[in-house]
Write a protein that holds these residues in place. Structure first.
Motif, short mmCIF file in Angstrom:
data_model
loop_
_atom_site.label_atom_id
_atom_site.label_comp_id
_atom_site.label_asym_id
_atom_site.label_seq_id
_atom_site.Cartn_x
_atom_site.Cartn_y
_atom_site.Cartn_z
N GLY A 11 0.84 -1.33 0.11
CA GLY A 11 -0.04 -0.10 -0.04
C GLY A 11 1.07 1.41 -0.01
O GLY A 11 0.22 2.15 0.25
N ASP B 96 -3.94 3.58 5.62
CA ASP B 96 -5.20 3.16 4.73
C ASP B 96 -6.31 2.58 5.87
O ASP B 96 -6.07 1.56 6.61
N ARG B 97 -7.40 3.14 5.64
CA ARG B 97 -8.55 2.65 6.45
C ARG B 97 -9.71 2.00 5.70
O ARG B 97 -10.70 1.97 6.34
N GLU B 98 -9.51 1.67 4.53
CA GLU B 98 -10.60 1.21 3.73
C GLU B 98 -10.46 -0.61 3.89
O GLU B 98 -11.38 -1.17 3.37
N THR B 99 -9.43 -1.13 4.40
CA THR B 99 -9.53 -2.59 4.59
C THR B 99 -10.37 -3.01 5.55
O THR B 99 -10.70 -2.48 6.56
N TRP B 102 -8.77 -3.02 9.00
CA TRP B 102 -9.03 -1.88 9.82
C TRP B 102 -10.25 -1.80 10.11
O TRP B 102 -10.69 -1.05 11.46
N ASP B 132 -5.97 2.45 14.22
CA ASP B 132 -4.79 2.28 13.53
C ASP B 132 -3.58 1.48 14.19
O ASP B 132 -2.92 0.73 13.35
#
Lengths: 222, 222
Positions: A11, B96-99, B102, B132
């Motif tokens: 990523g 990245d917080r779209e996974t 997460w 996070d």
């Protein structure tokens, strides 16, 4: 894997990977052709570690480099590695430490350490950092904030005891060292965020909840 | 007082004071002549606050400006001021917080909040920061670090309860608000340094003390 695959799996954008390579945070891949290199799982793992330090831990690129260098250098000296990881999450500026007020604050920290029998280096920068916070609070007439220094020490001690136990449960020394770094940096970020939530809760509970929450925060949980 | 006296009493060099004036961290003094101004105790106090935030709290100049602005803007809204102070000690980059990983970590934080009945805004950035840290640890195979999330929450809750109580003991609302800021920023710096000392102690205790301490650290206290 090629750099594009490394970017996709981590990523991390390719220009950022190239920046880390130039800056020495990431070891070079195996050259396969002019301008082409092959990267392995160890590169992916190192990239994830760097991003955890920088994105989640709030560590600077320069400090992240120090930490990954220390991981290689102190592969069998956990106390030195701990020092390097701690220094990475520590602000760089230093207030005036020549004043009698600061010396008195430092003595208070040393007394606390002695009373608890803590095994720490007497020249540890962390001692000075505690004295910095005590002095800054006192200079603003807010000594009551840290009247109960023992409660902070209790919390720090019980968390640290559990964290070091967790690290020592790992049989593999290399994996153990990485956990020292992650525990220091991520543990600090996690605790800081939980403390913020606890402050919100306690403020709402002890002051009372405002009738209409601010517009940017559409509601109160729970 | 003149700027020279302000510099002497605060320990902040004159060029730095002028920089804070230009950047809007410090309000202008009362003009007494061309290129001369008179400063009062409130300027001295503001300077000490700025230096505490920057030198001890490790806050950037831009974030320090946000905090002192918030001190004026939210003079009677402690929850908004708390948010501004918390945001100043929070790293700016975002992973990245779209996974799905997460999202699962965030759900774990929300479950913890619900189970404890914590009164927090569901959109609070602090919730995302905990997620996070959990996600970063998991991505590096270090989930065991935060298996016991409840212990971190316990420590955060007991410190926060005492801190908010201390703040509410102040009768004067303006002085109370400054304590919110100092408690957030200095409290975090102090706890972080105590946690580092506790880590050193627990590492030495659980691993054993090295026979010869490293050269730059001349001895072991206590």
């Amino acid at each position: 894997m090629r750099v594009g695959e490394l970017s996709k799996r981590s990523g991390v954008p390719i220009p950022t990977i190239k920046y880390y390579l130039r800056e020495g945070l990431l070891p070079a891949g195996a050259a396969t052709a002019a301008n082409q290199a092959d990267y392995g799982d160890e590169h992916l793992r190192r990239l994830l570690l760097i991003r955890a330090l920088i994105d989640v831990g709030g560590v600077s690129v320069a400090s992240a480099r120090e930490v990954v260098t220390a991981l290689g250098t102190y592969a069998d000296d956990p106390l030195e590695l701990l020092g390097a990881a701690q220094s990475a999450v520590t602000p760089r500026h230093r207030p005036d430490r020549e004043t009698p007020e600061w010396q008195a604050a430092k003595q208070r920290v040393l007394d606390l350490i002695a009373a608890r029998g803590w095994l720490v280096y007497p020249l540890s920068p962390s001692i000075d950092l505690v004295a910095d916070a005590l002095t800054a609070a006192a200079s603003l007439g807010a000594t009551e904030l840290f009247d109960n220094l023992g409660q902070y020490a209790d919390s720090a001690a019980s968390l640290a005891a559990a964290e070091v136990r967790t690290v020592l449960e790992r049989p593999d020394p290399a994996a153990r060292m990485e956990l020292v770094v992650l525990g220091t940096v991520l543990g600090e970020a996690l605790f800081s965020a939980l403390r913020q939530l606890a402050h919100q809760h306690e403020s709402a509970r002890q002051i009372g909840i405002p009738e209409a929450p601010p517009q940017k925060n559409p509601g109160i949980a729970q």
